[in-house]
Design an enzyme around this catalytic site. Structure first.
Site, PDB file in Angstrom:
ATOM      1  N   LYS A  59       0.899  -1.266  -0.277  1.00 56.37           N
ATOM      2  CA  LYS A  59       0.148  -0.726  -0.103  1.00 56.37           C
ATOM      3  C   LYS A  59       1.138   0.853  -0.031  1.00 56.37           C
ATOM      4  O   LYS A  59       0.216   2.005   0.565  1.00 56.37           O
ATOM      5  CB  LYS A  59      -0.945   0.210   1.636  1.00 56.37           C
ATOM      6  CG  LYS A  59      -1.795  -1.286   1.247  1.00 56.37           C
ATOM      7  CD  LYS A  59      -3.297  -0.890   0.736  1.00 56.37           C
ATOM      8  CE  LYS A  59      -3.811  -2.327   1.084  1.00 56.37           C
ATOM      9  NZ  LYS A  59      -4.937  -2.957  -0.586  1.00 56.37           N
ATOM     10  N   CYS A  60       1.957   1.120  -0.735  1.00 59.36           N
ATOM     11  CA  CYS A  60       2.882   2.405  -0.937  1.00 59.36           C
ATOM     12  C   CYS A  60       3.102   3.238  -2.304  1.00 59.36           C
ATOM     13  O   CYS A  60       3.235   2.416  -3.215  1.00 59.36           O
ATOM     14  CB  CYS A  60       4.386   1.777  -0.225  1.00 59.36           C
ATOM     15  SG  CYS A  60       5.369   3.246  -0.098  1.00 59.36           S
ATOM     16  N   GLY A  61       3.259   4.173  -2.329  1.00 60.29           N
ATOM     17  CA  GLY A  61       3.223   4.929  -3.513  1.00 60.29           C
ATOM     18  C   GLY A  61       4.774   4.149  -4.257  1.00 60.29           C
ATOM     19  O   GLY A  61       4.007   4.667  -5.441  1.00 60.29           O
ATOM     20  N   THR A  63       4.817   1.089  -4.397  1.00 62.44           N
ATOM     21  CA  THR A  63       4.905  -0.518  -4.730  1.00 62.44           C
ATOM     22  C   THR A  63       4.371  -1.073  -6.067  1.00 62.44           C
ATOM     23  O   THR A  63       4.868  -1.958  -6.676  1.00 62.44           O
ATOM     24  CB  THR A  63       3.090  -0.633  -4.466  1.00 62.44           C
ATOM     25  OG1 THR A  63       2.729  -0.393  -2.588  1.00 62.44           O
ATOM     26  CG2 THR A  63       2.598  -2.304  -4.727  1.00 62.44           C
TER      27      THR A  63
END
Length: 181
Positions: A59-61, A63
């Site tokens: 759920k990371c920028g 990813t």
């Protein structure tokens, strides 16, 4: 007596297969971890390979870097590169998924084939032994998708910031240089 001696010689002639025939394992890799399915893995099995070790989050920028990680894995795995992905929820709760969900996200959504490991702490007092070793003298992990390039001797040779794409010229050049050694 002669019979026990012959029996022991026979055993010595057929030692068990060792993934690391030199019986040497760097202090960095000399640790046990669990893979994404919960199986214990001795990282010494990767001694002699060039490694890109990455802490990941779904759920990371960053990813979408899974795509580039897979791209360079496909490009270099036949030459001795392994990418080892360690999901971590240590940054802003960006890996809330469980192992089964993480595996599904990586394998189905991003089509990754490189080794995935169980969720790992990469910072703080509960930091895993691997990340304790990786960061020793090199500063803490900054965020998700920080990359550590490890040479065939099991030593960290470069650290790449989370925002540096795995397929960047800097990383590809560094991998190529290590594979040629």
């Amino acid at each position: 007596s002669l019979l026990p001696l012959l029996a022991s010689e026979t055993v010595l002639e057929n030692p068990p297969t060792n993934p690391n025939p030199q019986n040497t394992c760097s202090s960095l890799l000399n640790t046990l971890v669990k893979d994404i399915d919960g199986n214990e893995v001795n990282l010494c099995k990767y001694q002699g390979k060039v490694l890109l070790i990455v802490n990941t989050a779904s759920k990371c920028g960053f990813t979408k870097q899974f795509y580039d990680l897979e791209k360079i894995y496909e490009q270099f795995k036949g030459q001795g590169l392994e990418i080892l992905a360690f999901p971590s929820n240590d940054f802003a709760n960006q890996e809330p998924a469980n192992e089964e969900q993480i595996k599904n996200i990586c394998r189905v959504d991003y089509k990754t084939t490189f080794p995935l490991f169980s969720k790992t702490h990469v910072k703080g007092k509960n930091r895993s032994q691997l990340y304790e070793n990786l960061t020793s003298g090199k500063g803490d992990v900054q965020w998700n998708f920080q990359k550590y390039l490890v040479n065939k001797k099991g030593q960290v040779v470069k650290k790449f910031a989370p925002w540096v794409s795995p397929s960047s010229q800097d990383i590809v050049k560094a991998i190529n240089e290590e594979l040629k050694k």
